[in-house]
Design a protein around this motif. Structure first.
Motif, PDB file in Angstrom:
ATOM      1  N   UNK A  70      91.099 122.732  -7.863  1.00  0.00           N
ATOM      2  CA  UNK A  70      90.310 122.048  -7.311  1.00  0.00           C
ATOM      3  C   UNK A  70      90.855 120.610  -6.542  1.00  0.00           C
ATOM      4  N   UNK A  71      91.497 119.854  -7.393  1.00  0.00           N
ATOM      5  CA  UNK A  71      92.068 118.754  -6.929  1.00  0.00           C
ATOM      6  C   UNK A  71      93.236 118.798  -6.049  1.00  0.00           C
ATOM      7  N   UNK A  72      93.972 120.028  -6.497  1.00  0.00           N
ATOM      8  CA  UNK A  72      95.121 119.917  -5.438  1.00  0.00           C
ATOM      9  C   UNK A  72      94.744 120.361  -4.052  1.00  0.00           C
ATOM     10  N   UNK A  73      93.481 121.345  -4.041  1.00  0.00           N
ATOM     11  CA  UNK A  73      93.349 121.756  -2.815  1.00  0.00           C
ATOM     12  C   UNK A  73      92.700 120.676  -1.880  1.00  0.00           C
ATOM     13  N   UNK A 111      88.697 114.180  -3.660  1.00  0.00           N
ATOM     14  CA  UNK A 111      88.007 115.143  -4.485  1.00  0.00           C
ATOM     15  C   UNK A 111      86.580 114.553  -4.905  1.00  0.00           C
ATOM     16  N   UNK A 112      85.693 115.622  -4.690  1.00  0.00           N
ATOM     17  CA  UNK A 112      84.315 115.179  -4.954  1.00  0.00           C
ATOM     18  C   UNK A 112      84.090 114.891  -6.481  1.00  0.00           C
ATOM     19  N   UNK A 113      83.944 113.602  -6.691  1.00  0.00           N
ATOM     20  CA  UNK A 113      83.727 112.967  -8.093  1.00  0.00           C
ATOM     21  C   UNK A 113      82.606 113.706  -8.932  1.00  0.00           C
ATOM     22  N   UNK A 114      81.511 113.848  -8.362  1.00  0.00           N
ATOM     23  CA  UNK A 114      80.244 114.532  -9.137  1.00  0.00           C
ATOM     24  C   UNK A 114      80.117 115.913  -9.077  1.00  0.00           C
ATOM     25  N   UNK A 115      81.412 116.493  -8.548  1.00  0.00           N
ATOM     26  CA  UNK A 115      81.176 118.168  -8.397  1.00  0.00           C
ATOM     27  C   UNK A 115      81.055 118.399  -9.706  1.00  0.00           C
ATOM     28  N   UNK A 116      80.253 119.681 -10.091  1.00  0.00           N
ATOM     29  CA  UNK A 116      79.993 120.175 -11.314  1.00  0.00           C
ATOM     30  C   UNK A 116      81.418 120.812 -12.049  1.00  0.00           C
ATOM     31  N   UNK A 117      81.544 120.639 -13.155  1.00  0.00           N
ATOM     32  CA  UNK A 117      82.670 121.067 -13.941  1.00  0.00           C
ATOM     33  C   UNK A 117      83.978 120.568 -13.634  1.00  0.00           C
ATOM     34  N   UNK A 118      84.283 120.410 -12.275  1.00  0.00           N
ATOM     35  CA  UNK A 118      85.851 119.834 -11.797  1.00  0.00           C
ATOM     36  C   UNK A 118      85.831 118.507 -11.488  1.00  0.00           C
TER      37      UNK A 118
END
Length: 513
Positions: A267-270, A278-285
């Motif tokens: 997720x962070x690489x994309x 990267x969306x900081x508060x995204x669920x799981x990742x």
């Protein structure tokens, strides 16, 4: 599982992938174990055509490439339609075609009869099946269509089924159908349709993930979405939340455990490829997905992490974090100190004093959540375990601007290193740039490893705008070397002094580590 990051995701505001970006993401999705990768609409632009040309040469282990298009246009046979010719030219084993299911769209957008709409859907799918393609039929606006005219919406699906579609994908194109309605409608459709169903939702009501999971519970067997939820308007269903929810909550076998554990890094690489944070508060990742700030929470997770974590973060490749702020208690500080290999005792008065000092600094504007390197240096200094690598004698910054000429900025730094005084001068494209160069020049002889430290991000925040130009500012600097990334913080009513404080911590921390 179908990923549409390269097609639907790229329609998100601020996203534009190069061909090489799209190929990188294709490889990442394939390595994760995604079944279908929707690459774009052939013929819509040269970049997409170039992508399909190069993507055919990729040796994918898991995924099938999918090209996307509309059905043939009214009044034109499928075999003569340029959209479908482009679709075939892409050379993918599977194709997606979308068709109108909402009577409003048929009459208002296409301006044809409902019967003619069924004919172009039938003609399109039969034509593609004659060319041995696996056909995914996207039933556009299906949930709105079903609520408006269920008989016609179902007739569209039955037409696509009779024409040979391999999967019927129910689309919540406007993203406004709530999960309970999605589940009920999918259940009704499942009862009268033999062809496997897919689900494709948008996030305009912040329910795309919930609606997708509800559709699966009702019988949908293919899930469509994008990484990080990228997509038009409010985005698409986020596969980074859907995949672990299906696997860890609903007990579907989606990915091998070792692949699931790579989800956070993916997720962070994309996000990096998309040139978005990267969306900081995204669920799981998300970086904050397993971050704990309140002292009560921290005290509890030290005893049993399940008290405030719904899954083990390691299962998705994330990690538990404890934050230090004005809301923190002794538990937070003890936890944090332990990760920094600093010995603190719960009953030691000095520990209580440190907690109070941190709260005072946070109240003054410091923000140690993003400046953890500054926090570690603060603890070391307060405990008498850190000796500064250099001492500041003075610094001076001058800005000169003459008429149409470029701004000239020069910084002078005087420091003491190992008992000797060093005086350096450097220029830059701004005061912080000039200060950084002057300080580096002064330290290079004694600390040559400073060449490995680079500034990777710089943020300035005005803390209370009511004070106008006299307001305090907080500067957060993110730095990196070959092995790690760290954050430091400085606060002052002067942006240059705040930058200096963060800059000094950044360099000291990097050299010490």
């Amino acid at each position: 599982m179908l990923d549409s990051t390269l097609r639907d995701g790229e329609q998100g505001e601020g996203i534009s992938f190069t061909v090489q970006d799209k190929l990188k993401i294709t490889r990442l999705l394939d390595s994760l174990g995604i079944h279908y990768i929707e690459g774009g609409w052939p013929g819509s632009n040269p970049k997409t055509d170039e992508y399909f040309k190069l993507a055919k040469k990729e040796k994918l282990k898991h995924a099938k490439l999918v090209a996307f298009s509309s059905t043939c246009r009214a009044g034109r046979a499928a075999k003569d339609d340029s959209h479908l010719q482009n679709l075939l030219a892409a050379g993918t084993p599977a194709v997606t075609v979308f068709g109108k299911t909402w009577d409003l769209h048929v009459s208002a957008a296409l301006k044809i009869s409902l019967a003619d709409n069924l004919k172009i859907i039938d003609d399109t799918i039969r034509f593609l099946k004659q060319h041995k393609k696996e056909v995914l039929f996207d039933a556009e606006h299906f949930f709105d269509a079903y609520q408006s005219n269920p008989e016609y919406a179902l007739s569209v699906l039955l037409t696509a089924q009779d024409a040979g579609a391999d999967r019927l994908v129910l689309c919540d194109t406007n993203g406004g159908t709530l999960p309970d309605k999605v589940q009920a409608i999918v259940s009704h459709v499942r009862a009268g349709i033999k062809t496997p169903l897919g689900i494709h939702t948008h996030n305009d009501a912040e329910t795309a993930v919930a609606s997708t999971l509800a559709a699966v519970a009702a019988g949908a067997t293919q899930v469509q979405g994008t990484l990080n939820g990228y997509g038009e308007r409010c985005g698409n269903a986020n596969l980074c939340a859907i995949i672990p929810s299906l696997q860890l909550k609903m007990n579907y076998k989606i990915l091998p455990p070792q692949k699931l554990a790579g989800l956070t890094a993916l997720a962070r690489r994309v996000a990096e490829i998309a040139n978005l944070p990267p969306p900081s508060q995204a669920a799981y990742v998300g970086h904050s997905a397993f971050a704990h700030k309140a002292g009560v929470h921290v005290s509890a997770i030290q005893k049993n992490s399940a008290t405030y974590e719904h899954v083990n973060p390691g299962l998705v490749g994330n990690k538990q974090r404890v934050l230090i702020s004005e809301l923190s208690g002794v538990s937070n500080l003890l936890y944090k100190a332990k990760t920094m290999r600093i010995d603190l005792a719960k009953d030691d008065p000095q520990t209580r004093q440190l907690v109070q000092k941190i709260k005072t600094l946070e109240s003054a504007g410091y923000h140690f959540e993003e400046g953890e390197a500054s926090l570690e240096l603060l603890l070391q200094r307060t405990l008498g375990k850190h000796k500064p690598l250099f001492e500041l004698i003075s610094f001076h910054v001058t800005n000169e601007k003459f008429a149409e000429k470029e701004l000239n900025v020069e910084a002078t730094v005087k420091i003491k290193v190992r008992g000797k005084e060093i005086h350096t001068v450097a220029d830059g494209n701004g005061p912080v740039s000039a200060l950084g160069r002057a300080l580096r020049k002064a330290l290079t002889a004694d600390y040559p490893r400073i060449k490995n430290i680079a500034l990777s991000d710089y943020k300035v925040r005005v803390l209370d705008g009511r004070h106008g130009t006299e307001a305090k500012v907080r500067v957060i600097i993110e730095s990196r070397d070959d092995c790690r990334t760290w954050g430091t913080v400085g606060v002052s009513t002067d942006v240059i002094e705040a930058s200096w404080l963060a800059l000094v911590d950044s360099i000291e921390y990097g050299l010490l580590k």
